[in-house]
Design a protein around this motif. Sequence first.
Motif, short mmCIF file in Angstrom:
data_model
loop_
_atom_site.label_atom_id
_atom_site.label_comp_id
_atom_site.label_asym_id
_atom_site.label_seq_id
_atom_site.Cartn_x
_atom_site.Cartn_y
_atom_site.Cartn_z
N LYS A 114 4.88 47.89 16.56
CA LYS A 114 5.55 49.10 17.04
C LYS A 114 6.25 48.77 18.36
O LYS A 114 5.77 47.93 19.12
CB LYS A 114 4.56 50.24 17.26
N GLU A 287 8.93 59.46 18.05
CA GLU A 287 9.50 58.43 17.18
C GLU A 287 10.98 58.70 16.97
O GLU A 287 11.40 59.83 16.73
CB GLU A 287 8.77 58.39 15.83
N GLU A 291 11.98 53.88 12.03
CA GLU A 291 10.54 53.92 11.87
C GLU A 291 9.87 52.85 12.72
O GLU A 291 10.29 51.70 12.76
CB GLU A 291 10.15 53.72 10.40
N LYS A 322 -0.44 55.16 14.03
CA LYS A 322 0.24 54.54 12.89
C LYS A 322 -0.32 53.14 12.59
O LYS A 322 -0.26 52.67 11.46
CB LYS A 322 1.74 54.45 13.17
N ILE A 373 11.89 59.46 7.39
CA ILE A 373 11.36 58.42 8.26
C ILE A 373 9.87 58.62 8.50
O ILE A 373 9.06 57.74 8.28
CB ILE A 373 12.10 58.40 9.61
N CYS A 374 9.52 59.82 9.00
CA CYS A 374 8.11 60.06 9.37
C CYS A 374 7.30 60.42 8.15
O CYS A 374 7.73 61.23 7.32
CB CYS A 374 8.04 61.16 10.42
N LYS A 375 6.14 59.84 8.04
CA LYS A 375 5.29 60.09 6.89
C LYS A 375 4.20 61.08 7.25
O LYS A 375 3.81 61.17 8.38
CB LYS A 375 4.68 58.75 6.42
#
Length: 375
Positions: A114, A287, A291, A322, A373-375
Amino acid sequence: MLEKEIVIIGAGPAGLSASIEASRAGAKVLIVDSNIKPGGQLFKQIHKFFGSSAHKSGTRGINIGKDLVSQAEENGVEIWLRSTVIGLFPGNKVGIERGGDNEKKELITIKAGKIIIATGASENAVRFKGWTKPGVMGAGAAQTMVNVNYVRPGNKVVMVGSGNVGLIVSYQLMQAGCEVAALVEAAPKIGGYAVHAAKIRRAGVPIYVKHTITEVRGKDRVEEVIISEVNEKFEPIHGTEKSIKADVVAIGAGLKPSIELARLLNCELTFNPVFGGNIPIHNKDMETSNEGVYIAGDVTGVEEANTALEEGRIAGISAANKLGYIDDDTANINKEEIWKRLKGLRLGPFGERRLAAKKQILDEYETRIGKTICK
């Protein structure tokens, strides 16, 4: 190629607080910063912070910085100083030039799990005749000279801009032994907090509102400053010129987010004048549209150190979450509590516009990026 779980770019308040949250959770964190020591703007801020006890009310910025650095080091955060990120590449690859001055420089590529971009902001320039002469500098540069390097930029200063930066730095220059000959503001009233302006007034510094700087004169450096009244369009009015003897002009005309690295990754941007210009859109996890790439602090929009600290905490928790170091429920509870504190910081006459602007950015992320993008 080296591999790191989290690479944070910038060792200011946002980067340090992000590193502390992520490392406490167990993540391996590397901070990269081009300066000779960590702490960023905090080490220039010798004044005491406002706000609640949760936001270090009554504590000087320099002491907050020292505490953050200590916490980061105690939690095993690796800090590379005199190191410049020269590129960000697809796949979360970070190009770094490490070393400086008498050290041997080396180019290093790191594969990051990240990335947190906490690059802060840069000062706006004001152009006028003679603006490139030695002695003309940003207010932040003058503040760095006196509070970090213990060097006076000159003897007699004209400050341009009456926001909190202009007011605070003017007072700190006086504490360092400089004479502030005048404070010049194009707007019809002072832009910063009254408590800071009162110190300047009590010290006898003349404050010229509805004025701007039009020229600096001098053979090899600043020797004389010409200011003029402005009309409602902020245009200089001929015949209203005033001459002020000075050897320094410090410009406190606001900041703009340092988004260059976010641009390299083609992060989606939006223009927001409340926050100083173009900024990467982001969600409540901090974010970006890319990603695994997070932002925190003034790169998300220019505010102040307490806001940067809180946004850094969110980014650090989100990245650690994450990576599997924090479970979803714990991460969400912690982030919601921080967002409540951020809302408190953005209340009042100076904050409500920022609160509305931040909501607009979060909404724009949802509209443009959605759930892709974000889960």
